[in-house]
Design a protein around this motif. Structure first.
Motif, mmCIF file in Angstrom:
data_model
loop_
_atom_site.group_PDB
_atom_site.id
_atom_site.type_symbol
_atom_site.label_atom_id
_atom_site.label_comp_id
_atom_site.label_asym_id
_atom_site.label_seq_id
_atom_site.Cartn_x
_atom_site.Cartn_y
_atom_site.Cartn_z
ATOM 1 N N SER A 20 0.849 -1.184 0.000
ATOM 2 C CA SER A 20 0.000 0.000 0.000
ATOM 3 C C SER A 20 0.883 1.233 0.000
ATOM 4 O O SER A 20 1.803 1.346 0.812
ATOM 5 N N PRO A 28 -4.643 6.751 -2.240
ATOM 6 C CA PRO A 28 -3.925 5.503 -1.946
ATOM 7 C C PRO A 28 -3.808 4.618 -3.185
ATOM 8 O O PRO A 28 -4.530 4.798 -4.162
ATOM 9 N N VAL A 30 -2.929 0.270 -4.065
ATOM 10 C CA VAL A 30 -2.649 -1.066 -3.525
ATOM 11 C C VAL A 30 -2.173 -1.949 -4.671
ATOM 12 O O VAL A 30 -2.781 -1.951 -5.746
ATOM 13 N N ARG A 78 1.798 -7.002 9.141
ATOM 14 C CA ARG A 78 1.946 -5.744 8.413
ATOM 15 C C ARG A 78 3.302 -5.160 8.760
ATOM 16 O O ARG A 78 3.661 -5.064 9.933
ATOM 17 N N VAL A 129 -1.152 -8.921 12.695
ATOM 18 C CA VAL A 129 -2.562 -8.590 12.475
ATOM 19 C C VAL A 129 -3.413 -9.576 13.269
ATOM 20 O O VAL A 129 -3.210 -10.792 13.153
ATOM 21 N N ASN B 24 -7.923 -6.597 -1.339
ATOM 22 C CA ASN B 24 -7.171 -5.824 -0.356
ATOM 23 C C ASN B 24 -7.481 -4.349 -0.555
ATOM 24 O O ASN B 24 -7.623 -3.884 -1.693
ATOM 25 N N ALA B 25 -7.576 -3.631 0.552
ATOM 26 C CA ALA B 25 -7.925 -2.216 0.473
ATOM 27 C C ALA B 25 -6.872 -1.386 1.184
ATOM 28 O O ALA B 25 -6.274 -1.822 2.169
ATOM 29 N N GLY B 26 -6.648 -0.177 0.666
ATOM 30 C CA GLY B 26 -5.674 0.726 1.271
ATOM 31 C C GLY B 26 -6.218 2.131 1.392
ATOM 32 O O GLY B 26 -7.090 2.544 0.633
ATOM 33 N N SER B 27 -5.699 2.852 2.366
ATOM 34 C CA SER B 27 -5.955 4.279 2.500
ATOM 35 C C SER B 27 -4.668 4.883 3.049
ATOM 36 O O SER B 27 -3.607 4.239 2.959
ATOM 37 N N SER B 35 -2.252 2.786 4.974
ATOM 38 C CA SER B 35 -2.871 1.696 5.748
ATOM 39 C C SER B 35 -3.314 0.628 4.762
ATOM 40 O O SER B 35 -3.387 0.865 3.555
ATOM 41 N N LEU B 36 -3.621 -0.536 5.303
ATOM 42 C CA LEU B 36 -3.843 -1.694 4.430
ATOM 43 C C LEU B 36 -4.652 -2.732 5.190
ATOM 44 O O LEU B 36 -4.413 -2.956 6.379
ATOM 45 N N CYS B 37 -5.605 -3.378 4.524
ATOM 46 C CA CYS B 37 -6.322 -4.489 5.169
ATOM 47 C C CYS B 37 -6.912 -5.425 4.124
ATOM 48 O O CYS B 37 -7.345 -4.985 3.055
ATOM 49 N N ARG B 38 -6.905 -6.717 4.452
ATOM 50 C CA ARG B 38 -7.533 -7.715 3.574
ATOM 51 C C ARG B 38 -9.030 -7.710 3.817
ATOM 52 O O ARG B 38 -9.490 -7.603 4.967
ATOM 53 N N PRO B 58 -11.112 -5.760 14.037
ATOM 54 C CA PRO B 58 -9.810 -5.662 14.719
ATOM 55 C C PRO B 58 -8.639 -5.538 13.738
ATOM 56 O O PRO B 58 -7.605 -4.974 14.084
ATOM 57 N N GLN B 59 -8.837 -6.053 12.513
ATOM 58 C CA GLN B 59 -7.760 -5.965 11.517
ATOM 59 C C GLN B 59 -7.779 -4.620 10.787
ATOM 60 O O GLN B 59 -6.778 -4.202 10.225
ATOM 61 N N ALA B 60 -8.953 -3.994 10.752
ATOM 62 C CA ALA B 60 -9.147 -2.847 9.856
ATOM 63 C C ALA B 60 -9.115 -1.510 10.584
ATOM 64 O O ALA B 60 -9.502 -0.490 10.003
ATOM 65 N N ASP B 62 -6.837 0.753 11.440
ATOM 66 C CA ASP B 62 -6.126 1.864 10.786
ATOM 67 C C ASP B 62 -6.817 2.265 9.484
ATOM 68 O O ASP B 62 -6.976 3.455 9.186
#
Lengths: 448, 174
Positions: A20, A28, A30, A78, A129, B24-27, B35-38, B58-60, B62
């Protein structure tokens, strides 16, 4: 901090990492990352294959967040990174390029995945994570214990030849590595020659390849271990050798007479340089029909093993410098009986033929020719490594040349061919020539 | 508040991103830390022109913090066997309550993604573990696509996909 071992498992390319990044305007991006390499506890490298949005972003904003999944436990990590630089040559790049070629071939992306560079990042922070995980499977072999057991026998070896045998036996017995070989470096010709092997139908002792060719050649050139989990033709030694032979004339045609012993369809390969004082002494190579057979831990263990072997090998070389001269006044062996055998020597490449059979060439060929000339002219059968090193006829490429390895090669080649000439060790740095038939020596290229 | 133009996903693309693909998503934070999360699947509402993506809270943490602050969200969808990859970006991401049928959507996604990866040699238990999350911990981010990119590996990666551009929703529309 994530355990290093987990981080390295994640970076092996089984499950692509996710990267990312963020543009200066806050947008952003990815992207999937094919391959990464752990460098040290502060740095890692990621493959750079296309100049895409990720690369544009990190040139403007070097912050990157990398998402990883452990291939066995499903644990997600991460890693927060800062981009530092891109390397497009050297050991990190070459090691990643070889690995990526395997991954690309395995995933059907051979034409697409080409490494442009290795992006080097500083590790700022790493987090686990939260989520469900599976227990990590226990490895069948504990590489640290295997290394310890394997190393115990090495210092007991009286000479270079038994040292290599002890290492290869140890790999089979303690690491369950069935296919292995050792190639030594001929620095003058930038070639490697096989001196010992295990687990192949033919030993391949005497076969050669060019530094830079295939997994073994790249490991020697870059002085870095090369580990490939999915083997690809790009790094297959066999292919490179055939192409080389087609280009060349007689000299290289001879090499094909001693075929390289490797597996026809390898799944995994690992080549580890055996370090010397300057250039590597040689390369330890292991392979398996199974894909992903060799782990980071195997690589670590084999690097340690090769370092130990390299140190002991150099010790043998140093001791040989101090060894006694061949003793004079030794009674001559009675001359052998039977029909004479024609032995031809071609000075162009120092190749030796026993009858019609090609035996060996290069420095090892020249050593044998020198021994046979002294045997024929003076009836000598006792020799020392030290005097051979000093003998101008042997024409060693330089003072640091690995004469011991060339004698190992010659000894093995003669033994394998069950030749009528054999070498027999008589003490440290000394040996005896055993001749079973009368010989007719013929120098084929004299005056040319 | 300015209206964002709405990109209409064609039916093939809508089917693709709602299938058993890796998501997967990012901001990014205000200081530019990504930031990053599946994700655990997504729902496409063709009429509203919105995409809703599901995560384990809990993973997302951020990602949700960054995306709801700036509205910026990038979501990448990739099909492991073919490497076909599409990235969709939005500028109006916000948290959304899980609706009726969303749990079924997440469960269908788990089954489809597991089937896809088992075909590639992963175990089903591995994929199920990766996508494990208590129902009550699921959260959803919803956004209007504002840019589409072909992210399939290759020289063309990163080129915009040309979608049908829809007029912005009328004032007062939800």
């Amino acid at each position: 901090m994530i355990p290093v071992r987990a981080l390295r498992d994640c970076l092996d390319g089984v499950i692509p990492g996710v990267v990312s990044t963020c543009a200066p305007d806050g947008t952003p991006n990815v992207a999937y990352m094919s391959q990464g390499q752990y460098l040290d506890d502060r740095h890692l490298a990621l493959s750079y294959q296309f100049f895409n949005r990720t690369h544009q972003n990190l040139l403007a904003n070097p912050r990157v967040t990398l998402g990883l999944i452990h291939p066995q436990t499903a644990q997600q990590y991460r890693v927060h990174l800062t981009y530092q630089r891109t390397e497009s040559e050297g050991p990190i790049f070459e090691s990643m390029k070889a690995k990526l070629a395997g991954i690309a071939s395995h995933t059907g992306m051979s034409g697409v995945f080409r490494l442009l560079g290795s992006d080097i990042y500083r590790i700022e922070r790493a987090e686990v994570v939260p989520g469900s995980t599976l227990p990590a499977p226990l490895p069948a072999v504990d590489p640290l214990l295997a290394l310890r057991t394997c190393m115990e026998r090495l210092p007991l070896s009286p000479d270079a030849e038994s040292l290599l045998d002890a290492m290869l036996d140890g790999l089979q017995a303690h690491f369950a590595i069935e296919q292995a070989l050792v190639m030594m470096l001929d620095p003058g010709r930038d070639r490697l020659y096989t001196v010992a092997s295990r687990g192949y139908p033919t030993s391949g002792v005497g076969s050669e390849l060019q530094v830079g060719d295939g997994v073994i050649g790249v490991a020697a050139r870059e002085r870095v271990p090369i580990r490939i989990s999915h083997v690809t033709s790009e790094y297959a030694y066999g292919l490179a050798m055939r192409e080389g032979a087609e280009r060349q004339g007689l000299g290289d045609r001879l090499e094909t007479e001693i075929p390289f012993p490797g597996l026809a369809a390898p799944g995994s390969q690992l080549a580890v340089p055996i370090p010397g004082a300057r250039e590597p002494l040689g390369v330890l190579f292991v392979e398996s029909p199974t894909e992903m057979r060799f782990t980071h831990a195997d690589e670590d263990a084999l690097v340690a093993l090769a370092t130990q072997v390299g140190g002991l090998f150099r010790l043998f070389l140093a001791e040989l410098e101090l060894a006694d001269e061949a003793q004079s006044g030794v009674p001559r062996d009675p001359p052998p009986a039977g029909p004479p055998l024609r032995v031809r020597h071609y000075a162009a490449n120092d190749s030796i033929f026993l009858g019609d059979d090609y035996l060996i060439k290069g420095v090892a060929g020249n050593i044998l020719w020198t021994l046979l000339q002294d045997y024929q002219a003076l009836g000598r059968t006792q020799f020392s490594n030290r005097e051979l090193r000093a003998d101008p006829r042997v024409r060693l490429p330089d003072q640091s040349d690995n004469l011991e390895a060339r004698l190992v090669l010659l000894h093995r080649r003669l033994a394998e061919r069950q030749a009528c000439v054999q070498l027999e060790k008589t003490g440290r740095g000394r040996f005896r020539l055993l001749v079973g038939r009368p010989l007719e020596l013929e120098d084929m290229d004299l005056g040319t | 508040m300015p209206a964002h133009p709405t990109l209409q996903l064609d039916p093939d693309l809508a089917r693709f991103i709602a299938g058993g693909v890796s998501i997967n998503a990012g901001s990014a934070s205000a200081t530019g830390v990504p930031s990053l999360c599946r994700a655990f699947g997504c729902r496409v509402e063709p009429d509203a022109g919105r995409i809703t993506v599901f995560f384990a809270a809990p993973q997302a943490a951020d990602l949700v913090r960054d995306a709801t602050r700036s509205g910026a969200l990038a979501v990448v969808f990739s099909e492991p066997p073919t490497h076909r990859t599409v990235q969709i970006k939005g500028r109006d991401a916000r948290l959304a309550p899980l609706g009726e049928g969303d749990l079924a959507c997440v469960n269908a996604y788990r089954a489809a993604f597991a089937q896809c990866l088992v075909f590639l040699g992963f175990t089903e238990v591995m994929v199920r573990t990766l996508l494990d999350c208590p129902d009550e911990a699921l959260v959803a981010l919803t956004f209007t696509p504002s840019a589409l990119f072909n992210s399939t590996p290759g020289a063309q990666a990163g080129t915009p996909l040309i979608p049908a551009l829809m007029p912005p929703p009328a004032a007062g529309a939800p």
